[in-house]
Design a protein around this motif. Structure first.
Motif: not given
Length: 338
Positions: A75-98
């Motif tokens: 779910t994207l309805a919980t704060t924890g999931n949204v913030r974890t996903l945001e960090a995953i997206s940013a970290s992946a982008a830093d490594e050149g991954y989508a």
């Protein structure tokens, strides 16, 4: 006169301009370490001059690496999931991954199986799972070579896990209330099927038992402020209740509202502690004492873990715990006298 479209530069064009072989251009495009720095700079300059863009699709088909991570979450309805996903997206982008996101609307074996199958069709290099791993196991048995990291769940020795120190955070919350002088602490728990809720409830009970204090009946919620409000109405009617530990900040918010409506002052009559330290918790009335989770670090370590498996062509097991810390604000105080 209409000019014909400009022909895109090829690898051979770059090789001629840089004075190297096409194989060397390929190595530079793929980040191969054996190319000298001078040659690399010359090739990169030629690429820039010719506006050359390597064919990432062709490289992926040749190497079997697609520089994409799949993320399955409930779910994207919980704060924890949204913030974890945001960090995953940013970290992946830093490594050149989508990232390819597969939210599972209802956590059934059929829906999870469909998400895993879809990820397979979209070719990803690794998978990060943000949901109860038992659902993943019930849905499908992943091949042993699959690169998988699970966030905030219990995978035993099956997958690599990155988890918040749920138990340590809950213990700190309960101990804080006991140290203030409260005889015991009531727990408003998360849903019983949740791994995080189970860990926090177990630590609450263990801390009270270790201190030789009575263990009140647990009140179950569902992470929502509405469930916290319902629990708070019941607890407000109990004059012996002077301390409440809610398993997340949203439920703590509901508890605060219920206590206010019933004339129980916080913290003069009842102390309240939450868990998560969401961005708004410092703006609750009163500002909420809560356990801080480092969602950004959880997301970063998930990406680090799955990329390490990809690069080393291996799989990992075991759990990495991200520390928590108690943030003391104005919602807790010693119990009322008398």
């Amino acid at each position: 006169m209409v000019r014909p479209p400009r022909k895109e530069a090829s690898m051979a064009d770059v090789a001629r301009l840089a004075g190297v072989s096409s194989q060397t251009v390929s190595r530079v495009s793929n980040g191969h370490p054996i190319v000298s720095e001078d040659t690399r700079e010359r090739v990169l300059a030629a690429m820039k001059d010719l506006n050359y863009r390597p064919n990432s699709a062709a490289r992926a088909l040749k190497s079997g690496k697609f520089r994409t991570l799949g993320v399955i979450l409930f779910t994207l309805a919980t704060t924890g999931n949204v913030r974890t996903l945001e960090a995953i997206s940013a970290s992946a982008a830093d490594e050149g991954y989508a990232i390819t996101l597969l939210p599972v609307a209802t956590p059934t074996s059929t829906s999870v199986r469909g998400a895993v199958t879809l990820l397979g069709e979209q070719v990803v290099d690794g998978i990060i799972v943000i949901m109860e791993v038992r659902l993943l196991d019930a849905a499908i048995s992943l091949p042993p070579h699959t690169h998988v990291v699970v966030a905030d769940s219990d995978a035993g020795d099956r997958y690599s896990v990155v988890d918040t120190d749920q138990s340590g955070g809950a213990e700190a919350a309960v101990q804080h209330l006991l140290d203030l002088g409260h005889r015991t602490v009531v727990h408003v728990a998360g849903p019983p099927e949740s791994f995080a809720a189970q860990r926090r409830a177990h630590a609450w009970r263990r801390t009270l038992e270790k201190a030789g204090r009575p263990v009140p009946a647990q009140v179950d919620g569902d992470w929502s402020a509405a469930s916290g409000y319902t629990a708070g109405l019941a607890l407000a009617a109990d004059p012996t209740c002077t301390a409440i530990f809610a398993a997340n900040d949203q439920m703590a918010l509901g508890v605060l509202r219920a206590l206010h409506e019933k004339g129980r002052r916080v913290p003069e009559d009842v102390s309240v502690v939450g868990f998560d330290d969401i961005a708004d918790s410092a703006s609750f009335l009163p500002p909420l004492t809560t356990v801080h989770q480092d969602f950004a670090e959880v997301g970063r370590l998930c990406v680090d873990g799955v990329l390490r498996q990809i690069r080393e062509e291996t799989t990992e097991r075991g759990t990495t715990l991200v520390p928590t810390r108690l943030v003391v604000r104005s919602s807790t105080a010693p119990p009322p006298r008398g």
